[in-house]
Scaffold this active site. Structure first.
Site, PDB file in Angstrom:
ATOM      1  N   ASN A 123       0.828  -1.206   0.000  1.00 31.17           N
ATOM      2  CA  ASN A 123       0.000   0.000   0.000  1.00 31.17           C
ATOM      3  C   ASN A 123       0.860   1.254   0.000  1.00 31.17           C
ATOM      4  O   ASN A 123       1.847   1.344   0.729  1.00 31.17           O
ATOM      5  CB  ASN A 123      -0.938   0.016   1.212  1.00 31.17           C
ATOM      6  CG  ASN A 123      -1.983  -1.085   1.152  1.00 31.17           C
ATOM      7  OD1 ASN A 123      -2.015  -1.982   1.980  1.00 31.17           O
ATOM      8  ND2 ASN A 123      -2.836  -1.033   0.154  1.00 31.17           N
ATOM      9  N   ALA A 124       0.484   2.246  -0.815  1.00 28.51           N
ATOM     10  CA  ALA A 124       1.165   3.540  -0.901  1.00 28.51           C
ATOM     11  C   ALA A 124       2.629   3.383  -1.272  1.00 28.51           C
ATOM     12  O   ALA A 124       3.510   4.014  -0.691  1.00 28.51           O
ATOM     13  CB  ALA A 124       1.020   4.323   0.408  1.00 28.51           C
TER      14      ALA A 124
ATOM     15  N   ASP B  14      -3.581  -0.415  11.188  1.00 29.10           N
ATOM     16  CA  ASP B  14      -3.652   0.921  10.583  1.00 29.10           C
ATOM     17  C   ASP B  14      -4.999   1.559  10.898  1.00 29.10           C
ATOM     18  O   ASP B  14      -5.553   2.316  10.105  1.00 29.10           O
ATOM     19  CB  ASP B  14      -3.430   0.849   9.062  1.00 29.10           C
ATOM     20  CG  ASP B  14      -3.098   2.204   8.448  1.00 29.10           C
ATOM     21  OD1 ASP B  14      -2.661   3.099   9.199  1.00 29.10           O
ATOM     22  OD2 ASP B  14      -3.280   2.376   7.230  1.00 29.10           O
TER      23      ASP B  14
END
Length: 423
Positions: free
Chosen positions: A243-244, A299
């Protein structure tokens, strides 16, 4: 710091299965609420002449170390990245989160601050410092230090981090200015997520690690070569793998390629197993590539524990909560998670092929190793902190075997029971 409660002092768990390495072992466990530690049962009985004040028959349930979440943005309506009007008010919000986390089996965590202004860091980081010296059992979950996620990240991989606060660190003085000199010297910060390719960050990794701060590669457009260089400088973690960050490509595997490095160079990596951030097969591939480095994280946002609906966020936008799924209003952009860590463990166990003990290790022994807390947290060995979760298990028609948090113990004191909440 052990709990104030000293009765019963010595508790013996029997008829239970303990997490030992990658297996579940039929064995008793002794804990001491006065010292807050796990005892060596033979030594306690034969040499110290201790006898249990309480014997608990767990009926075959699992005893695991307390869970550790190294990436948590907030919960129960409280956001670590939003200063309150006063420090007392902010600290009261922290206490609420700590008690709420304990009820989910999380006994230790890194409160995470997303990309913010220097003013925000200077206000909130002192409150997020490690609390081991002052923490008592009834406080709930314990901070192990802050995780500063940003603001030295790639503008093209910022996710929902506010683009206007992102910065580039040319000198180490830039980090001191943003985070605060004291926060980098006295170590309220335990981990920093930054993009090594942005500015001159690559050169600052050794100084951060020298200060006892874990450098994690994340929100980054790093090539494979840049990611490898970061590990040579001292990077030891990857923030929410996949992710990201630059996607995997067969001619340039990007950051994910680090899992193919030699054992000495392979970093730990965070996985959000909420069923939203990653496809189950992606999780299985990562785990099979480097099982010993897998750290499950939530998260989770401040919306964790709140009802479904539309909520204001810190950057003026709004977030839609639908179950564990959080998205920016009007888009499909993922805005963090509201899953609990035990939900991630259950998903991970089902998708990865890991055994029950291996799945539990990903939220106990492995993050403890990352944090340099082996033998203190994430362990059932004698001398470790008596932070425990008692796990039940039932069969679901669709999900199969599901683990449940039945009891939580902190420093040898029971602080939560599903039959009678204590915290």
């Amino acid at each position: 710091m052990p709990g104030k409660t000293t009765k019963p002092r010595i508790t013996k768990f029997t008829n239970c299965r303990l997490v030992r390495g990658s297996s579940l072992v039929d064995q008793d466990l002794w804990i001491d609420s006065l010292t807050g530690k796990i005892l060596k049962d033979q030594e306690a009985f034969y040499e110290l002449h201790l006898s249990p004040d309480e014997i608990i028959d767990l009926g075959g349930r699992i005893v695991a170390p307390g869970m550790i979440d190294v990436q948590l943005n907030g919960a129960h309506g409280f956001d670590f990245s939003v200063p309150a009007d006063t420090k007392d008010e902010y600290d009261e919000g922290l206490r609420m989160v700590n008690k709420g986390l304990a009820r989910t089996g999380v006994t230790s965590y890194l409160p995470t601050v997303v990309s913010s202004t220097a003013e925000v860091y200077h206000k909130v980081l002192p409150s997020l410092a490690p609390t081991a010296k002052t923490h008592i059992a009834t406080d709930g979950a314990e901070s192990l230090g802050a995780h500063a996620e940003g603001p030295f990240i790639s503008p093209g991989r910022n996710g929902i981090h506010k683009s206007e606060v992102l910065q580039s660190a040319e000198t180490f003085e830039d980090l001191l200015t943003v985070y605060g000199v004291n926060n980098l010297q006295e170590n309220p910060i335990k981990m920093i997520t930054a993009a090594p390719e942005v500015g001159n960050m690559m050169a600052h990794i050794p100084e951060l690690t020298k200060r006892g701060i874990i450098y994690s590669i994340g929100h980054s457009d790093s090539t494979y070569e840049q990611a490898v260089a970061a590990t040579h400088q001292g990077a030891r973690m990857i923030t929410h793998l996949f992710n990201a960050m630059r996607p995997f490509y067969h001619r340039n595997p990007g950051i994910f390629g680090l899992l193919g490095q030699s054992e000495r160079r392979r970093p730990f990596y965070g996985i959000i197993a909420d069923g939203i951030h990653l496809h189950p097969t992606s999780i299985k591939i990562a785990y099979n590539a480097h099982p010993d480095g897998c750290v499950l994280v939530t998260d989770a946002m401040r919306l964790c524990g709140l009802p479904d609906g539309v909520y204001d966020w810190t950057n003026g936008e709004r977030i839609v909560k639908s179950g564990a799924r959080l998205t920016l209003e009007g888009s499909d952009k993922i805005a963090g998670s509201s899953a609990t860590l035990i939900e991630c463990v259950n998903n991970f166990r089902r998708w990865s092929g890991a055994s029950t003990a291996q799945a539990i290790n990903a939220v106990t022994a492995t993050p403890a190793k990352l944090l340099g807390l082996e033998g203190v947290k994430g362990s059932l060995e004698s001398g470790a902190d008596a932070d425990l979760v008692i796990l039940g298990e039932y069969e679901d028609a669709f999900a199969g075997s599901v683990l449940t948090v039945d009891q939580v113990w902190k420093f040898g004191v029971k602080i939560h029971d599903t039959e009678k909440a204590v915290v």
